[in-house]
Design an enzyme around this catalytic site. Structure first.
Site, short mmCIF file in Angstrom:
data_model
loop_
_atom_site.label_atom_id
_atom_site.label_comp_id
_atom_site.label_asym_id
_atom_site.label_seq_id
_atom_site.Cartn_x
_atom_site.Cartn_y
_atom_site.Cartn_z
N TRP A 19 36.51 -3.95 -44.23
CA TRP A 19 35.68 -3.69 -43.02
C TRP A 19 35.27 -2.43 -42.47
CZ3 TRP A 19 32.60 -8.34 -43.17
CH2 TRP A 19 31.95 -8.78 -41.87
N SER A 53 39.36 -7.37 -40.26
CA SER A 53 39.99 -7.37 -39.89
C SER A 53 40.96 -8.99 -38.64
CB SER A 53 39.99 -6.17 -38.31
OG SER A 53 39.51 -5.50 -38.41
N PHE A 54 39.50 -9.76 -39.08
CA PHE A 54 40.41 -11.04 -39.25
C PHE A 54 41.68 -11.61 -39.54
CE2 PHE A 54 40.65 -15.77 -38.88
CZ PHE A 54 39.79 -16.20 -37.61
N THR A 83 25.73 -9.99 -31.87
CA THR A 83 26.92 -11.38 -30.85
C THR A 83 27.65 -11.32 -30.59
OG1 THR A 83 27.99 -12.33 -33.21
CG2 THR A 83 25.23 -12.46 -32.92
N HIS A 85 30.92 -12.27 -31.84
CA HIS A 85 31.43 -12.67 -32.90
C HIS A 85 32.68 -11.77 -32.42
CE1 HIS A 85 30.34 -14.64 -35.98
NE2 HIS A 85 31.70 -14.87 -36.21
N PHE A 110 49.75 -2.08 -33.30
CA PHE A 110 48.19 -2.85 -32.71
C PHE A 110 46.98 -0.81 -33.44
CE2 PHE A 110 44.42 -3.63 -30.25
CZ PHE A 110 44.00 -5.24 -31.36
N1 RBF Z 1 35.37 -7.16 -39.72
C1 RBF Z 1 35.84 -6.32 -39.29
O1 RBF Z 1 36.96 -5.59 -39.13
N2 RBF Z 1 35.46 -5.91 -38.20
C2 RBF Z 1 33.78 -6.10 -37.94
O2 RBF Z 1 33.55 -5.08 -36.74
C3 RBF Z 1 33.39 -7.43 -38.37
N3 RBF Z 1 32.16 -7.77 -37.55
C4 RBF Z 1 32.53 -8.86 -38.48
C5 RBF Z 1 30.94 -9.38 -37.48
C6 RBF Z 1 31.25 -11.13 -37.93
C7 RBF Z 1 29.28 -11.50 -38.02
C8 RBF Z 1 31.32 -11.92 -39.53
C9 RBF Z 1 31.39 -13.03 -39.43
C10 RBF Z 1 32.87 -11.33 -39.54
C11 RBF Z 1 33.11 -10.12 -38.95
N4 RBF Z 1 33.98 -9.23 -39.51
C12 RBF Z 1 34.80 -7.89 -39.08
C13 RBF Z 1 34.42 -10.14 -40.76
C14 RBF Z 1 35.83 -10.47 -40.67
O3 RBF Z 1 37.25 -9.94 -39.66
C15 RBF Z 1 36.59 -11.68 -41.54
O4 RBF Z 1 36.73 -10.98 -42.95
C16 RBF Z 1 35.31 -12.32 -41.74
O5 RBF Z 1 35.06 -13.63 -41.16
C17 RBF Z 1 36.46 -13.90 -42.94
O6 RBF Z 1 37.23 -14.78 -42.47
#
Ligand code: RBF
Length: 145
Positions: A19, A53-54, A83, A85, A110
């Site tokens: 991402w 990142s999650f 949002t 998030h 980190f």
């Molecule tokens: N992952 C990132 O690494 N950076 C982001 O800015 C980011 N923004 C997200 C915003 C939303 C609304 C969602 C649903 C997910 C986002 N994710 C982002 C992805 C997140 O880290 C992860 O891959 C997904 O939620 C699937 O578990």
């Protein structure tokens, strides 16, 4: 102060989120080249990717178990949207990296940018505010040392 051979013979794991990959690739370049600069060998640096990142926490745990490196660097870029998030993801990742450091006996670094916009992210990944990937690599080598 580090010597040019401090990373020699050490194994490094890198987990990179896809991402915002323009940013995470810049952080990875800084990190990877810094490890090489201090003597790490290409064969001793193992980079894996995760969707966002999650997923960095899961990726780091898996890399720890499968590869047994001396340090793991987690690279991500979270950019604030409309949002809440942003807050949930940022908070859970910093909590998760803390947990990894408590659970396992190697350092987890980190290197996750939490920026308000793309411009800030560019500045911190090789622009006017340096490259946080370089800083994370140096911190990893210092901790191993
Ligand atoms: N992952 C990132 O690494 N950076 C982001 O800015 C980011 N923004 C997200 C915003 C939303 C609304 C969602 C649903 C997910 C986002 N994710 C982002 C992805 C997140 O880290 C992860 O891959 C997904 O939620 C699937 O578990």
């Amino acid at each position: 102060k580090l010597n040019n051979s401090d990373a020699n013979g050490k194994k490094f794991g890198i987990v990179k989120a896809l991402w915002n990959s323009e940013i995470t690739n810049r952080l990875h370049d800084g990190c990877y080249n810094t490890l090489l600069k201090y003597g790490a060998e290409i064969k001793d640096i193992n980079t894996i990717t995760v969707p966002g990142s999650f997923e960095l926490i899961y990726g780091a745990k898996k890399l720890f178990k499968d590869y047994k490196p001396d340090a793991i660097i987690l690279i991500g870029s979270i950019i604030k949207g409309e949002t809440p998030h942003f807050n949930f993801i940022s908070q859970s990742i910093s909590d998760g990296v803390k947990d990894l450091n408590i659970l396992f006996d190697i350092p987890f670094l980190f290197c996750v940018l939490t920026d308000l916009n793309q411009e800030q992210a560019l500045n911190r990944s090789g622009g006017s505010a340096g490259n946080k990937g370089i800083d994370a690599a140096i911190a990893a080598i210092q901790l191993i040392k």
